[in-house]
Design a protein around this motif. Structure first.
Motif, mmCIF file in Angstrom:
data_model
loop_
_atom_site.group_PDB
_atom_site.id
_atom_site.type_symbol
_atom_site.label_atom_id
_atom_site.label_comp_id
_atom_site.label_asym_id
_atom_site.label_seq_id
_atom_site.Cartn_x
_atom_site.Cartn_y
_atom_site.Cartn_z
ATOM 1 N N GLN A 268 0.824 -1.197 0.000
ATOM 2 C CA GLN A 268 0.000 0.000 0.000
ATOM 3 C C GLN A 268 0.863 1.253 0.000
ATOM 4 O OE1 GLN A 268 -2.064 0.859 3.642
ATOM 5 N NE2 GLN A 268 -3.728 1.910 2.582
ATOM 6 N N LEU A 269 1.865 1.296 0.867
ATOM 7 C CA LEU A 269 2.708 2.478 0.965
ATOM 8 C C LEU A 269 3.533 2.689 -0.301
ATOM 9 C CD1 LEU A 269 3.895 2.186 4.666
ATOM 10 C CD2 LEU A 269 2.132 3.693 3.732
ATOM 11 N N ALA A 270 3.936 1.599 -0.944
ATOM 12 C CA ALA A 270 4.680 1.735 -2.199
ATOM 13 C C ALA A 270 3.818 2.393 -3.270
ATOM 14 C CB ALA A 270 5.168 0.367 -2.662
ATOM 15 N N GLU A 271 2.550 2.001 -3.335
ATOM 16 C CA GLU A 271 1.656 2.622 -4.314
ATOM 17 C C GLU A 271 1.398 4.087 -3.977
ATOM 18 O OE1 GLU A 271 -2.825 2.085 -6.213
ATOM 19 O OE2 GLU A 271 -1.789 0.351 -5.355
ATOM 20 N N LEU A 272 1.242 4.368 -2.693
ATOM 21 C CA LEU A 272 1.021 5.763 -2.295
ATOM 22 C C LEU A 272 2.239 6.628 -2.598
ATOM 23 C CD1 LEU A 272 -0.817 5.465 1.148
ATOM 24 C CD2 LEU A 272 -1.790 5.876 -1.112
ATOM 25 N N GLU A 273 3.422 6.087 -2.362
ATOM 26 C CA GLU A 273 4.628 6.867 -2.631
ATOM 27 C C GLU A 273 4.756 7.194 -4.115
ATOM 28 O OE1 GLU A 273 9.460 6.614 -1.913
ATOM 29 O OE2 GLU A 273 8.075 5.477 -0.637
ATOM 30 N N GLU A 274 4.394 6.237 -4.952
ATOM 31 C CA GLU A 274 4.434 6.481 -6.399
ATOM 32 C C GLU A 274 3.458 7.574 -6.790
ATOM 33 O OE1 GLU A 274 3.546 3.958 -10.492
ATOM 34 O OE2 GLU A 274 4.217 2.902 -8.697
ATOM 35 N N ARG A 275 2.314 7.633 -6.109
ATOM 36 C CA ARG A 275 1.285 8.607 -6.459
ATOM 37 C C ARG A 275 1.476 9.948 -5.742
ATOM 38 N NH1 ARG A 275 -4.015 8.581 -8.878
ATOM 39 N NH2 ARG A 275 -4.776 10.721 -8.618
ATOM 40 N N LEU A 276 1.854 9.896 -4.469
ATOM 41 C CA LEU A 276 1.854 11.103 -3.643
ATOM 42 C C LEU A 276 3.237 11.602 -3.258
ATOM 43 C CD1 LEU A 276 -1.029 10.120 -1.185
ATOM 44 C CD2 LEU A 276 -1.196 11.582 -3.221
ATOM 45 N N GLY A 277 4.265 10.780 -3.460
ATOM 46 C CA GLY A 277 5.608 11.167 -3.061
ATOM 47 C C GLY A 277 5.960 10.630 -1.682
ATOM 48 N N ALA A 278 7.253 10.580 -1.393
ATOM 49 C CA ALA A 278 7.744 9.958 -0.168
ATOM 50 C C ALA A 278 7.316 10.711 1.084
ATOM 51 C CB ALA A 278 9.269 9.842 -0.215
ATOM 52 N N GLU A 279 7.419 12.033 1.068
ATOM 53 C CA GLU A 279 7.110 12.804 2.274
ATOM 54 C C GLU A 279 5.635 12.694 2.656
ATOM 55 O OE1 GLU A 279 7.430 17.403 3.972
ATOM 56 O OE2 GLU A 279 8.434 16.841 2.099
ATOM 57 N N THR A 280 4.756 12.809 1.667
ATOM 58 C CA THR A 280 3.326 12.712 1.939
ATOM 59 C C THR A 280 2.961 11.303 2.400
ATOM 60 O OG1 THR A 280 2.827 14.433 0.323
ATOM 61 C CG2 THR A 280 1.027 12.974 0.948
ATOM 62 N N THR A 281 3.622 10.304 1.818
ATOM 63 C CA THR A 281 3.356 8.929 2.223
ATOM 64 C C THR A 281 3.778 8.685 3.661
ATOM 65 O OG1 THR A 281 3.565 8.136 -0.050
ATOM 66 C CG2 THR A 281 3.847 6.505 1.703
ATOM 67 N N ARG A 282 4.918 9.214 4.066
ATOM 68 C CA ARG A 282 5.342 9.094 5.464
ATOM 69 C C ARG A 282 4.323 9.744 6.392
ATOM 70 N NH1 ARG A 282 10.562 9.883 3.312
ATOM 71 N NH2 ARG A 282 10.396 12.139 3.615
ATOM 72 N N TYR A 283 3.814 10.897 5.990
ATOM 73 C CA TYR A 283 2.806 11.585 6.795
ATOM 74 C C TYR A 283 1.543 10.722 6.904
ATOM 75 C CZ TYR A 283 -0.734 14.983 8.167
ATOM 76 O OH TYR A 283 -1.761 15.627 8.799
ATOM 77 N N PHE A 284 1.094 10.182 5.776
ATOM 78 C CA PHE A 284 -0.080 9.301 5.770
ATOM 79 C C PHE A 284 0.119 8.136 6.734
ATOM 80 C CE2 PHE A 284 -1.844 5.291 4.282
ATOM 81 C CZ PHE A 284 -3.191 5.579 4.161
ATOM 82 N N ASP A 285 1.279 7.500 6.653
ATOM 83 C CA ASP A 285 1.557 6.336 7.490
ATOM 84 C C ASP A 285 1.539 6.714 8.971
ATOM 85 O OD1 ASP A 285 2.209 3.669 8.030
ATOM 86 O OD2 ASP A 285 4.360 4.080 7.976
ATOM 87 N N GLU A 286 2.161 7.822 9.306
ATOM 88 C CA GLU A 286 2.223 8.252 10.708
ATOM 89 C C GLU A 286 0.832 8.577 11.250
ATOM 90 O OE1 GLU A 286 4.858 11.550 10.664
ATOM 91 O OE2 GLU A 286 6.640 10.338 10.222
ATOM 92 N N VAL A 287 0.065 9.355 10.478
ATOM 93 C CA VAL A 287 -1.248 9.795 10.950
ATOM 94 C C VAL A 287 -2.220 8.623 11.052
ATOM 95 C CG1 VAL A 287 -3.287 11.170 10.359
ATOM 96 C CG2 VAL A 287 -1.006 12.158 10.146
ATOM 97 N N THR A 288 -2.279 7.807 10.011
ATOM 98 C CA THR A 288 -3.244 6.704 10.034
ATOM 99 C C THR A 288 -2.870 5.666 11.084
ATOM 100 O OG1 THR A 288 -2.079 5.583 8.214
ATOM 101 C CG2 THR A 288 -3.939 7.004 7.629
ATOM 102 N N THR A 289 -1.591 5.379 11.234
ATOM 103 C CA THR A 289 -1.172 4.407 12.254
ATOM 104 C C THR A 289 -1.569 4.892 13.643
ATOM 105 O OG1 THR A 289 0.686 3.620 10.923
ATOM 106 C CG2 THR A 289 0.794 3.212 13.293
ATOM 107 N N ARG A 290 -1.310 6.159 13.924
ATOM 108 C CA ARG A 290 -1.645 6.708 15.239
ATOM 109 C C ARG A 290 -3.152 6.668 15.491
ATOM 110 N NH1 ARG A 290 0.713 11.143 14.590
ATOM 111 N NH2 ARG A 290 -1.056 12.459 13.992
#
Length: 220
Positions: free
Chosen positions: A53-75
């Motif tokens: 999932q994160l690999a697809e998001l990074e391709e679409r949204l970029g690495a920084e936004t994907t890290r933010y997504f992962d941090e926020v959703t995980t929390r």
């Protein structure tokens, strides 16, 4: 049908976690500029590993936004688990009935071991599967590839054709079918019975529906 091993997916099959995660992920993706409904998240991501999932998001949204997504959703998801997570209705009774009938069981999930310790622990299910829990992190290719289910069968010393898999996602059903196992598709979750059947599953609506079928099929 006869089975020597019942393999359970975790999210959406044992624990009702996907409703929580999908709700959070759809909202955060939309806030980040990639609009998703909950149904979109189910179709695109449910059943796949977090890494995929994160690999697809990074391709679409970029690495920084994907890290933010992962941090926020995980929390947010972990916080919601502490207050809202429950076992899927009827699954405790199903698992206990299988064990009482002498049917071996295990868990094979795309989720990490850490996640499963948390979710199975919060719902009182961890002790029922301890030592028989397998993660997508242990294989090279996640669902819909058959690798995880074949790995679980090998570790449990059971031929693939003697395994039943209980799944709730298209990716999971396809993985079970590719492994040469019988896939039972739970239509009481987020994916419709019609879609699960199209992927190759024997569809059922409640966990109670499986008790007699799987208990009676042990070993022969």
């Amino acid at each position: 049908m006869s089975h020597d091993l019942v393999i359970f997916d975790c999210d959406g099959v044992l624990v009702d976690s996907e409703r929580i995660a999908v709700r959070v992920e759809a909202r955060v993706l939309t806030e980040l500029g990639w609009p998703h409904t909950e149904a979109d998240v189910v179709r695109r991501f449910v059943g796949r590993s977090s890494a995929a999932q994160l690999a697809e998001l990074e391709e679409r949204l970029g690495a920084e936004t994907t890290r933010y997504f992962d941090e926020v959703t995980t929390r947010e998801v972990h916080a919601a688990f502490e207050t809202d997570l429950v076992a899927v209705p009827g699954v405790v009774e199903l698992v206990d009935a299988l064990h009482a009938a002498g049917v071996p069981t295990c868990v094979a999930s795309s989720g990490s071991h850490a996640k499963m310790r948390r979710t199975l622990g919060l719902t009182g299910l961890y002790g029922r599967f301890a030592g028989r829990i397998f993660s997508g992190d242990e294989v090279s290719h996640g669902k819909p590839a058959p690798d995880l289910f074949l790995h679980a069968a090998e570790r449990m010393r059971t031929a693939p054709e003697r395994c039943a898999v209980v799944e709730d996602s298209v990716y999971g059903v396809r993985a079970a079918v590719a492994a040469g196992m019988t896939a039972f598709g739970f239509a009481g979750g987020l994916t419709s019975g019609e879609v699960l059947a199209d992927a190759g599953a024997v569809v059922f609506d409640t966990m109670a529906d499986l008790v007699d079928v799987l208990s009676a099929s042990a070993g022969g």
